[in-house]
Design an enzyme around this catalytic site. Structure first.
Site, PDB file in Angstrom:
ATOM      1  N   GLU A  30     -69.916  -7.081  24.862  1.00  0.00           N
ATOM      2  CA  GLU A  30     -69.446  -5.729  24.482  1.00  0.00           C
ATOM      3  C   GLU A  30     -69.795  -4.720  25.570  1.00  0.00           C
ATOM      4  O   GLU A  30     -70.896  -4.748  26.121  1.00  0.00           O
ATOM      5  CB  GLU A  30     -70.123  -5.299  23.168  1.00  0.00           C
ATOM      6  CG  GLU A  30     -69.488  -5.926  21.958  1.00  0.00           C
ATOM      7  CD  GLU A  30     -70.164  -5.501  20.665  1.00  0.00           C
ATOM      8  OE1 GLU A  30     -71.068  -4.652  20.688  1.00  0.00           O
ATOM      9  OE2 GLU A  30     -69.768  -6.044  19.619  1.00  0.00           O
ATOM     10  N   ASP A  56     -44.409   1.223  27.106  1.00  0.00           N
ATOM     11  CA  ASP A  56     -44.812  -0.105  26.644  1.00  0.00           C
ATOM     12  C   ASP A  56     -43.896  -1.099  27.349  1.00  0.00           C
ATOM     13  O   ASP A  56     -42.738  -1.288  26.976  1.00  0.00           O
ATOM     14  CB  ASP A  56     -44.648  -0.186  25.117  1.00  0.00           C
ATOM     15  CG  ASP A  56     -45.018  -1.566  24.572  1.00  0.00           C
ATOM     16  OD1 ASP A  56     -45.110  -2.514  25.373  1.00  0.00           O
ATOM     17  OD2 ASP A  56     -45.192  -1.686  23.343  1.00  0.00           O
ATOM     18  N   ARG A  95     -52.098 -15.301  26.070  1.00  0.00           N
ATOM     19  CA  ARG A  95     -51.874 -14.271  25.047  1.00  0.00           C
ATOM     20  C   ARG A  95     -52.831 -13.142  25.333  1.00  0.00           C
ATOM     21  O   ARG A  95     -54.041 -13.366  25.457  1.00  0.00           O
ATOM     22  CB  ARG A  95     -52.203 -14.815  23.636  1.00  0.00           C
ATOM     23  CG  ARG A  95     -51.373 -15.976  23.182  1.00  0.00           C
ATOM     24  CD  ARG A  95     -49.928 -15.645  23.232  1.00  0.00           C
ATOM     25  NE  ARG A  95     -49.541 -14.761  22.167  1.00  0.00           N
ATOM     26  CZ  ARG A  95     -48.562 -15.031  21.315  1.00  0.00           C
ATOM     27  NH1 ARG A  95     -47.898 -16.169  21.391  1.00  0.00           N
ATOM     28  NH2 ARG A  95     -48.247 -14.180  20.378  1.00  0.00           N
ATOM     29  N   TYR A 138     -70.828 -13.257  24.674  1.00  0.00           N
ATOM     30  CA  TYR A 138     -70.586 -11.910  24.134  1.00  0.00           C
ATOM     31  C   TYR A 138     -70.819 -10.875  25.220  1.00  0.00           C
ATOM     32  O   TYR A 138     -71.797 -10.963  25.961  1.00  0.00           O
ATOM     33  CB  TYR A 138     -71.504 -11.619  22.940  1.00  0.00           C
ATOM     34  CG  TYR A 138     -70.690 -11.422  21.685  1.00  0.00           C
ATOM     35  CD1 TYR A 138     -69.974 -10.251  21.491  1.00  0.00           C
ATOM     36  CD2 TYR A 138     -70.598 -12.418  20.723  1.00  0.00           C
ATOM     37  CE1 TYR A 138     -69.180 -10.073  20.373  1.00  0.00           C
ATOM     38  CE2 TYR A 138     -69.802 -12.246  19.605  1.00  0.00           C
ATOM     39  CZ  TYR A 138     -69.096 -11.071  19.431  1.00  0.00           C
ATOM     40  OH  TYR A 138     -68.317 -10.903  18.338  1.00  0.00           O
ATOM     41  N   THR A 175     -48.070  -6.682  27.555  1.00  0.00           N
ATOM     42  CA  THR A 175     -48.656  -7.978  27.192  1.00  0.00           C
ATOM     43  C   THR A 175     -48.618  -8.873  28.428  1.00  0.00           C
ATOM     44  O   THR A 175     -47.793  -8.691  29.324  1.00  0.00           O
ATOM     45  CB  THR A 175     -47.892  -8.650  26.034  1.00  0.00           C
ATOM     46  OG1 THR A 175     -46.505  -8.670  26.350  1.00  0.00           O
ATOM     47  CG2 THR A 175     -48.088  -7.913  24.733  1.00  0.00           C
ATOM     48  N   LYS A 195     -45.615 -12.673  28.169  1.00  0.00           N
ATOM     49  CA  LYS A 195     -44.146 -12.753  28.124  1.00  0.00           C
ATOM     50  C   LYS A 195     -43.636 -13.028  29.546  1.00  0.00           C
ATOM     51  O   LYS A 195     -43.890 -14.113  30.059  1.00  0.00           O
ATOM     52  CB  LYS A 195     -43.574 -11.473  27.509  1.00  0.00           C
ATOM     53  CG  LYS A 195     -44.052 -11.250  26.056  1.00  0.00           C
ATOM     54  CD  LYS A 195     -43.354 -10.083  25.423  1.00  0.00           C
ATOM     55  CE  LYS A 195     -43.716  -9.898  23.960  1.00  0.00           C
ATOM     56  NZ  LYS A 195     -44.961  -9.128  23.738  1.00  0.00           N
TER      57      LYS A 195
HETATM   58  C1  LIG Z   1     -42.552  -3.881  23.203  1.00  0.00           C
HETATM   59  C2  LIG Z   1     -43.644  -4.643  22.513  1.00  0.00           C
HETATM   60  N1  LIG Z   1     -44.843  -4.045  22.319  1.00  0.00           N
HETATM   61  C3  LIG Z   1     -45.852  -4.667  21.699  1.00  0.00           C
HETATM   62  C4  LIG Z   1     -45.706  -5.958  21.243  1.00  0.00           C
HETATM   63  C5  LIG Z   1     -46.826  -6.578  20.481  1.00  0.00           C
HETATM   64  O1  LIG Z   1     -47.491  -7.549  21.188  1.00  0.00           O
HETATM   65  P1  LIG Z   1     -48.468  -8.552  20.420  1.00  0.00           P
HETATM   66  O2  LIG Z   1     -47.618  -9.461  19.626  1.00  0.00           O
HETATM   67  O3  LIG Z   1     -49.188  -9.205  21.556  1.00  0.00           O
HETATM   68  O4  LIG Z   1     -49.389  -7.706  19.584  1.00  0.00           O
HETATM   69  C6  LIG Z   1     -44.490  -6.631  21.417  1.00  0.00           C
HETATM   70  C7  LIG Z   1     -44.330  -8.004  20.925  1.00  0.00           C
HETATM   71  O5  LIG Z   1     -43.341  -8.638  20.994  1.00  0.00           O
HETATM   72  C8  LIG Z   1     -43.429  -5.953  22.070  1.00  0.00           C
HETATM   73  O6  LIG Z   1     -42.239  -6.526  22.242  1.00  0.00           O
END
Ligand SMILES: Cc1ncc(COP(=O)(O)O)c(C=O)c1O
Length: 418
Positions: free
Chosen positions: A56, A200, A235, A54, A226, A229
């Site tokens: 935090e 994003d 993950r 842990y 993320t 991908k």
């Molecule tokens: C553009 C975008 N943002 C956020 C996410 C969310 O990611 P997660 O599934 O890891 O929460 C995705 C998932 O495919 C995505 O394509």
């Protein structure tokens, strides 16, 4: 592997299921554009004792003792990530993409303030303010769409909407948009209306790291992504920002409310992922991802398929199946029977529903990780066409499935074989 032997002894039922999933990932063609294969080195920390701890807080400011090594791991991951994107600030704690986005909203907005983002129907993401998502309930949301003719972003229109709506936050980035995004133009629009720009880059993080997609870092106030991908990591997610926004983003991630103890085993796996993405071979991989998607697109177009926006600049393709008179659900199920894994997806201005949309979405990141190149994309396009033309012919689907298994077996699976 040691872990597998002990799992087989302790929980043979679960062990069997994992072995079956390994076989599925080996035998089928994984064309879902948000999926990939993590390397053995990335997978190793996930099955380590780091999961026991842990921690935090942040390095040097923890609420628990015993974090001497965890602090070093988190700092190493942060340093590598900042180097990878030449970013001023990085937070590697977000559990996944949606929580990372939420942390940014908590950091930059008050409840009721306004977000301008890409509509879900045009390829935006749920966590960008869709009404069914908490982001659409806590904040006011307005959306931009792609142009109905070109099916591409229309920056003049986005600017007009931004001037009229005066949002506090503009989001650029998508989950099903096959074209490059002009982040410089988004930055100009945001500055004109006094909004923050959040990018994003979940889907394209690996392409940006390899510099085969325009870089949002000079233009955005904050970036979320993320790691699992195109970046080929575990993950998880991360946030980058201009340094002056760092303290408020740190506070929003923890203790702001969306998560508490960081997942230390995943942080270590992220550190490995960033290390791998910094290597010269990663650029070759990302270039091949783009080449493979382009060949897949071209071969499918030659066979008469209509691609949304007329093609692809990145790792993904959206096919409009209305000319073939098949819906996306039927197509995805038939392709699965033949060992080809894609997802059903709405196309812009889709007359269908999310459960029975008009399109399918596919991409090249995972098959490229297995070493497939242009010639293999041509073969895959040919199978996709045969399946879609004969989707009710069970015998043919079974014949293709066997061919796919034989074909896939000559490409090693990262994380399992290499
Ligand atoms: C553009 C975008 N943002 C956020 C996410 C969310 O990611 P997660 O599934 O890891 O929460 C995705 C998932 O495919 C995505 O394509």
């Amino acid at each position: 592997m040691k872990e597998k032997i002990s799992l087989k002894q302790t929980d043979p039922q679960l062990y069997e299921l994992i072995i079956k999933e390994e076989q599925r990932q080996r035998e089928q063609l994984q064309l879902i554009p948000s999926e990939n294969y993590a390397s053995k080195a990335v997978l190793a920390p996930l099955a380590s004792v780091l999961s026991n701890k842990y921690s935090e807080g942040y390095p040097g400011k923890r609420y628990y003792q015993g974090n001497k090594f965890i602090d070093q791991i988190e700092k190493l991951a942060q340093e590598r990530l900042k180097r990878l994107y030449q970013a001023e600030y990085a937070n590697i704690q977000p559990f996944s993409g949606a929580p990372a986005n939420f942390a940014v909203y908590l950091a930059l907005l008050k409840p009721g303030e306004k977000i301008l983002a890409m509509d879900l129907a045009s390829g935006g993401h749920l966590s960008h303010g869709a009404k069914v998502n908490l982001s659409g309930q806590l904040y006011q949301t307005v959306f931009y769409n792609v142009n109905p003719q070109t099916e591409k972003l229309d920056y003049d229109e986005i600017e007009e909407i931004a001037k009229k709506e005066r949002p506090q936050l503009i989001i650029a980035g998508a989950t099903a948009y096959p074209r490059e995004i002009n982040f410089a133009r988004f930055g100009e629009i945001a500055r004109k209306v006094g909004a923050y720009l959040m990018v994003d880059m979940a889907h394209i993080a690996g392409l940006v790291a390899a510099k085969v997609h325009p870089d949002p870092v000079p233009h955005a106030d904050v970036i979320t992504a993320t790691t699992h991908k195109t970046l080929r990591g575990p993950r998880g997610a991360f946030i980058l920002a201009r340094s002056e926004l760092g303290p408020q983003i740190d506070r929003a991630v923890f203790p702001g409310g969306i998560q508490a103890g960081p997942h230390n085993h995943v942080q270590a796996a992220k550190a490995v992922c960033f290390y791998e993405a910094l290597q010269p071979q990663f650029k070759d991989y990302a270039r091949q991802v783009i080449k493979n998607a382009a060949v897949l697109a071209q071969k499918l177009q030659e066979k008469g398929y209509r691609l949304v926006s007329g093609g692809t600049d990145n790792h993904l393709l959206l096919i409009d199946l209305r000319p073939q008179n098949i819906d996306g659900r039927t197509a995805a199920l038939a392709l699965e029977e033949a060992g080809i894994i894609v997802n059903k997806n709405k196309i812009p201005f889709d007359p269908g529903t999310a459960v029975k949309p008009s399109g399918i979405r596919l991409g090249s990141p995972a098959v490229t990780s297995r070493g497939m190149k242009e010639a293999e994309m041509e073969q895959i396009a040919s199978w996709i066409d045969q399946v879609l033309q004969n989707y009710q012919n069970k015998q043919l689907l079974e014949k293709i499935r066997r061919e796919v298994v034989a074909f896939a077996s000559s490409f090693p699976v990262p994380g399992l074989d290499s």
